[in-house]
Design a protein around this motif. Structure first.
Motif, PDB file in Angstrom:
ATOM      1  N   GLU A 411       0.824  -1.215   0.000  1.00 20.27           N
ATOM      2  CA  GLU A 411       0.000   0.000   0.000  1.00 20.27           C
ATOM      3  C   GLU A 411       0.857   1.263   0.000  1.00 20.27           C
ATOM      4  N   ASN A 412       1.983   1.244   0.714  1.00 19.82           N
ATOM      5  CA  ASN A 412       2.840   2.428   0.833  1.00 19.82           C
ATOM      6  C   ASN A 412       4.075   2.322  -0.065  1.00 19.82           C
ATOM      7  N   ARG A 413       3.931   1.739  -1.228  1.00 13.70           N
ATOM      8  CA  ARG A 413       5.069   1.496  -2.110  1.00 13.70           C
ATOM      9  C   ARG A 413       5.666   2.797  -2.636  1.00 13.70           C
ATOM     10  N   ASN A 414       6.971   2.745  -2.864  1.00 10.14           N
ATOM     11  CA  ASN A 414       7.713   3.866  -3.425  1.00 10.14           C
ATOM     12  C   ASN A 414       8.023   3.516  -4.880  1.00 10.14           C
ATOM     13  N   THR A 415       7.323   4.148  -5.796  1.00  9.22           N
ATOM     14  CA  THR A 415       7.481   3.798  -7.217  1.00  9.22           C
ATOM     15  C   THR A 415       8.844   4.235  -7.745  1.00  9.22           C
ATOM     16  N   ASP A 416       9.439   5.272  -7.168  1.00  8.46           N
ATOM     17  CA  ASP A 416      10.786   5.690  -7.583  1.00  8.46           C
ATOM     18  C   ASP A 416      11.812   4.629  -7.195  1.00  8.46           C
ATOM     19  N   ALA A 417      11.611   4.001  -6.027  1.00  9.81           N
ATOM     20  CA  ALA A 417      12.537   2.959  -5.581  1.00  9.81           C
ATOM     21  C   ALA A 417      12.454   1.741  -6.490  1.00  9.81           C
ATOM     22  N   LEU A 418      11.239   1.377  -6.918  1.00 11.68           N
ATOM     23  CA  LEU A 418      11.083   0.250  -7.839  1.00 11.68           C
ATOM     24  C   LEU A 418      11.746   0.560  -9.173  1.00 11.68           C
ATOM     25  N   ASP A 419      11.577   1.784  -9.653  1.00 10.05           N
ATOM     26  CA  ASP A 419      12.189   2.162 -10.929  1.00 10.05           C
ATOM     27  C   ASP A 419      13.709   2.105 -10.831  1.00 10.05           C
ATOM     28  N   ALA A 420      14.248   2.571  -9.709  1.00  8.63           N
ATOM     29  CA  ALA A 420      15.697   2.527  -9.518  1.00  8.63           C
ATOM     30  C   ALA A 420      16.194   1.085  -9.490  1.00  8.63           C
ATOM     31  N   LEU A 421      15.435   0.203  -8.838  1.00  2.90           N
ATOM     32  CA  LEU A 421      15.829  -1.201  -8.777  1.00  2.90           C
ATOM     33  C   LEU A 421      15.907  -1.797 -10.180  1.00  2.90           C
ATOM     34  N   LEU A 422      14.939  -1.466 -11.033  1.00  6.15           N
ATOM     35  CA  LEU A 422      14.922  -2.032 -12.384  1.00  6.15           C
ATOM     36  C   LEU A 422      16.028  -1.462 -13.260  1.00  6.15           C
ATOM     37  N   ILE A 423      16.470  -0.254 -12.993  1.00 13.13           N
ATOM     38  CA  ILE A 423      17.623   0.277 -13.723  1.00 13.13           C
ATOM     39  C   ILE A 423      18.867  -0.553 -13.410  1.00 13.13           C
ATOM     40  N   SER A 424      18.936  -1.096 -12.190  1.00  7.19           N
ATOM     41  CA  SER A 424      20.118  -1.871 -11.787  1.00  7.19           C
ATOM     42  C   SER A 424      20.027  -3.344 -12.190  1.00  7.19           C
ATOM     43  N   GLU A 425      18.929  -3.753 -12.849  1.00 10.58           N
ATOM     44  CA  GLU A 425      18.743  -5.147 -13.247  1.00 10.58           C
ATOM     45  C   GLU A 425      18.813  -5.292 -14.771  1.00 10.58           C
ATOM     46  N   LYS A 426      18.975  -6.546 -15.208  1.00  6.69           N
ATOM     47  CA  LYS A 426      18.906  -6.884 -16.626  1.00  6.69           C
ATOM     48  C   LYS A 426      17.905  -8.009 -16.827  1.00  6.69           C
ATOM     49  N   TRP A 427      17.260  -8.019 -17.978  1.00  7.16           N
ATOM     50  CA  TRP A 427      16.318  -9.098 -18.312  1.00  7.16           C
ATOM     51  C   TRP A 427      17.128 -10.316 -18.739  1.00  7.16           C
ATOM     52  N   LEU A 428      17.082 -11.364 -17.917  1.00  2.00           N
ATOM     53  CA  LEU A 428      17.923 -12.533 -18.150  1.00  2.00           C
ATOM     54  C   LEU A 428      17.159 -13.753 -18.658  1.00  2.00           C
ATOM     55  N   ARG A 429      15.884 -13.613 -18.928  1.00  2.00           N
ATOM     56  CA  ARG A 429      15.137 -14.755 -19.459  1.00  2.00           C
ATOM     57  C   ARG A 429      15.657 -15.163 -20.838  1.00  2.00           C
ATOM     58  N   PHE A 430      16.232 -14.208 -21.547  1.00  2.00           N
ATOM     59  CA  PHE A 430      16.917 -14.532 -22.799  1.00  2.00           C
ATOM     60  C   PHE A 430      18.014 -13.503 -23.004  1.00  2.00           C
ATOM     61  N   ASN A 431      18.956 -13.831 -23.874  1.00  2.00           N
ATOM     62  CA  ASN A 431      20.023 -12.911 -24.272  1.00  2.00           C
ATOM     63  C   ASN A 431      19.855 -12.602 -25.750  1.00  2.00           C
ATOM     64  N   TRP A 432      19.788 -11.307 -26.060  1.00  2.00           N
ATOM     65  CA  TRP A 432      19.511 -10.917 -27.441  1.00  2.00           C
ATOM     66  C   TRP A 432      20.518 -11.514 -28.420  1.00  2.00           C
ATOM     67  N   GLN A 433      21.805 -11.378 -28.112  1.00  2.00           N
ATOM     68  CA  GLN A 433      22.818 -11.872 -29.049  1.00  2.00           C
ATOM     69  C   GLN A 433      22.700 -13.377 -29.258  1.00  2.00           C
TER      70      GLN A 433
END
Length: 802
Positions: A411-433
């Protein structure tokens, strides 16, 4: 800029499709192939409670997702328990129906106090990295252990810097994210500042961390300069690291996820103005957006979100040669989570010890069943740290350690914190190359249809090629089921779609009248298997320290120990009551069986009945029923004379009857014990003896098809029996603990879990009632209700009733 959108029911995009031209389409084609052939499952295990004591039962509900919807791929979930050394303690298999399953694990009483791990996976998940298995650390306490668990607050932490979209370019104001990691706990309160490497005293930017995971700030770098980041926690511990090298040229992707649209801007420095760029957006490996940008400018582009689901959008910028130049993850509409809420009516709560409480869930015809859990709110909520929502939308698709991910969807989520977390992550379900070069996962394990077995039939030692085999299954609590299979040239066949618990007995016979007894053998092996754990167990936030006699046991653990003792007393009482019930029930069932099978001519006040339908008489180890009867009835003597059995009662010969027809003893001795439903020893004269005075041994064979009745006597007597292993049996949770008044005599009730029902049926046209009994001191109750409607929309309720 030309834009086009893909469409799929799960994402439900139906936006205007515009022409799109680009020199290469390898990325789109590779992504389409990956999406269609390699769907990705993830699992959330919802535990009945957070902390356990050795010897307790652990109940769980497993939710299996394909992307953001309940999975229809897998029908089995494998659940394993490991210790710190990766030694497997137990393993179980449970069915999954429409993406949901449930089960239980009994924690061995001898487990030492420590952190253990529950691993959950499906066969289909075995085709991909084990890093995406659900591997859940659980704390198991044991006050008798020499060591005790404590939170690890002294483990060192590290910091890393991630510029938005992965590029840090001269003159472009860029958002940078600082990510903390530790083998123990990261600090909750921390801050940082930026300086030039040559002048560490002048702070260029200062910021404060959002939470235990990330903090962020904006900074405009200058080419040729080097920068340092200094991070300090509330204990004064500092760490200084270098920022990335400033690039003199490149493309930077800047994203804002707003309520109505995901907006992005491309900024460039010293780039070839003739180069075109392609932006691809995918959600859960599905193409949902692509655009062609002919020139880099400060123009703001929008991806409407009104028809997108909540989830992670992966935006990738390609150049004309389909090289990745920038990449960014963001969450769609974090401000507005699309979750249904139940309507509770008629809430009736009592604070009296062991009193009844209840509420009604207002009728929702689109939901067939709910998971409902009620706990004493004084105990820790298992969903506080990593909830079903955070698994579904975040941790199920990432492998790095994220502290308290449930906070991002509360209920009291910080959407800026979630966005920052996703900037520090990569999508690893597949690799483009990797996928663009045509390298896709190797599929070793096909989706299964519940329990499947591979069978091989031989006849006189050789494959029973293209043979017809009759299979007769004794289904637990369902009577008998008949099946017909035909083997291939190698004598092989498959049984699939079996759903049963524990074990199932079945018999088989070659459909060939000329086949002799025991000429056919059938061998089975399961077509499903547990898979070895190839990845390392994740770190946790605890350490073991020496236990002292003066140590105070945490209150919640004290309560669990007390309750375990009380439950043992209650279990003993329930066992006695149940034994009395079972004995009475068996007596009634045996009487019913006797009435069904025997005629009035074969009734006597001096009879002894052996019931093989409703009772386990342990007769399967005997080669024939006459051997079994020897010594079990006073006065009855069974002997072998001249190759034939005889039966006498106090010296007088007794007659043999098979289904109330007089037969020789040889006909009785050849009948498999498994084909016998009831045996009656009648002493003295009776109507059916036609004048015999010494009684009879009457054998009744199985007939019919349901439990409590008998198999057809026309079945061959030379059928061979086999046992198949089924699903593990879930220990039932006792929601009606005080329905028996005698149960209230237990000394103390400190239960933390008051109600647990993974499959509470939603009744059409009426409210669904939830009723539970209080413990001795609960003041308020945490209620969890989870369900999915016919459109796979999630209903999630996790609130406190006071």
């Amino acid at each position: 800029m030309n834009i086009s959108f893909s469409q799929k029911p799960l994402i439900a995009l139906s936006l205007l499709i515009a022409p799109f031209y680009f020199s290469q389409n390898k990325a789109e084609e590779a992504l389409k192939k990956f999406e269609e052939n390699y769907p990705q499952e993830k699992i959330h295990l919802l535990l009945s409670k957070k902390n356990y004591v050795a010897g307790e039962n652990l109940w769980f509900t497993s939710f299996v997702f394909d992307g953001y919807s309940p999975s229809t791929i897998s029908t089995n979930v494998f659940v394993e328990l490991y210790d710190q050394n990766k030694k497997q303690i137990s393993k179980k298999i449970y069915p999954v129906i429409n993406g949901k399953g449930s089960g239980s694990i009994t924690l061995p009483a001898e487990l030492k106090e420590d952190v253990y791990y529950i691993r959950a996976y499906t066969t289909w998940m075995g085709n991909f990295s084990d890093d995406f298995n659900e591997i859940l650390p659980i704390t198991v306490y044991n006050p008798s252990s020499p060591e005790k668990l404590e939170i690890n607050t002294s483990a060192p932490w590290t910091a890393a810097v991630f510029p938005e979209s992965g590029t840090f370019i001269d003159g472009i104001n860029t958002k940078l994210v600082v990510r903390l990691q530790s083998k123990g706990e990261t600090p909750k309160n921390w801050n940082g500042f930026i300086t030039e490497a040559q002048d560490s005293q002048k702070k260029l930017v200062t910021f404060k961390g959002f939470d235990q995971n990330t903090g962020s700030f904006n900074f405009t770098p200058v080419n040729g300069k080097k920068y340092q980041l200094t991070v300090e926690d509330d204990k004064g511990i500092k760490q200084t690291i270098n920022l990335p090298e400033v690039a003199s040229s490149g493309v930077n992707l800047q994203v804002q996820s707003q309520a109505d649209a995901v907006k992005f801007t491309l900024k460039g420095k010293n780039i070839n103005e003739n180069v075109k760029y392609k932006i691809i957006g995918n959600i859960n490996n599905q193409l949902v957006y692509k655009a062609n940008v002919s020139n880099i400018s400060d123009k703001v582009y929008s991806i409407p979100t009104n028809q997108l689901v909540n989830g992670i959008l992966n935006l990738t910028v390609f150049d004309e040669s389909e090289n990745i130049v920038a990449q960014r993850l963001c969450f769609i509409q974090p401000q507005s989570l699309k979750i249904k809420q139940p309507s509770l009516k008629g809430v009736s709560l009592s604070l009296k010890p062991r009193d009844s409480n209840s509420f009604n869930i207002n009728n929702d015809s689109s939901i067939s069943n709910y998971l409902v859990s009620v706990t004493d709110n004084e105990s820790e909520n298992p969903e506080n740290e990593n909830s079903l929502l955070s698994t579904l939308w975040l941790t199920g698709d990432f492998t790095s350690k994220i502290y308290h991910p449930a906070q991002y969807f509360g209920e009291n989520r910080n959407t800026d914190a979630l966005d920052a977390l996703l900037i520090s992550e990569k999508w690893l379900r597949f690799n483009w190359q990797t996928i663009m070069s045509g390298n896709f996962p190797v599929i070793k394990y096909k989706p299964e249809s519940y329990l499947s077995y591979k069978g091989r039939a031989t006849k006189l030692g050789k494959p029973a090629s293209e043979a017809e085999i009759n299979l007769i299954f004794k289904m637990p609590d369902q009577g008998f089921n008949y099946n017909f299979v035909k083997t291939d040239k190698e004598g092989m066949f498959t049984l699939s779609g079996l759903v049963f618990e524990d074990t199932m007995d079945f018999s088989y016979q070659l459909n060939d009248e000329k086949a002799g007894k025991n000429s056919v053998q059938v061998y089975f092996q399961p077509a499903f298997s547990f898979l070895s754990l190839k990845t390392n167990l994740p770190s946790h936030n605890y350490i073991l320290t020496q236990r002292n006699s003066t140590d105070t046991i945490p209150l919640e653990i004290q309560r669990s120990v007390t309750n375990k003792s009380s439950q043992n007393i209650l279990k003993e009482k329930e066992t006695v009551i149940e034994e009395v019930k079972i004995k009475a029930q068996k007596k009634d069932l045996t009487k019913k069986l006797n009435n069904e099978l025997s005629s009035s001519l074969f009734r006597s006040i001096n009879e002894t009945v052996f019931d093989f339908v409703n009772e386990n008489q342990n007769a399967q180890g005997y080669s024939n029923i006459l051997q079994y009867l020897q010594g079990r009835v006073a006065g009855l003597q069974i002997q072998m004379q001249g190759g034939n059995y005889t039966a006498t009662n106090r010296g007088g010969n007794m007659e043999f009857f098979l289904d109330e027809m007089r037969v020789d003893a040889s006909q009785i001795s050849n009948i498999p014990v498994s084909n016998i439903a009831m045996v009656k020893i009648i002493k003295g004269n009776f109507a059916g003896s036609f004048g015999g005075a010494n009684g009879a041994v009457a054998i009744y064979t199985r007939r019919g098809g349901t439990k409590g009745k008998i198999i057809d006597t026309t079945l061959p007597s030379n059928l061979t029996e086999v046992k198949l292993r089924g699903y593990d049996k879930e220990i039932p949770f006792n929601n009606a603990i005080y329905d028996e008044e005698s149960a209230k005599s237990v000394p103390e009730d400190k239960r933390s879990v008051l109600y647990w029902n993974p499959y509470l049926d939603s009744k059409s046209g009426e409210s669904t009632i939830v009723q539970w009994y209080n413990n001795d001191d609960a003041k308020n109750f945490r209620v969890m209700i989870i369900g999915f409607d016919e459109n796979n929309d999630l209903l999630y309720y996790n609130e406190v009733l006071k």
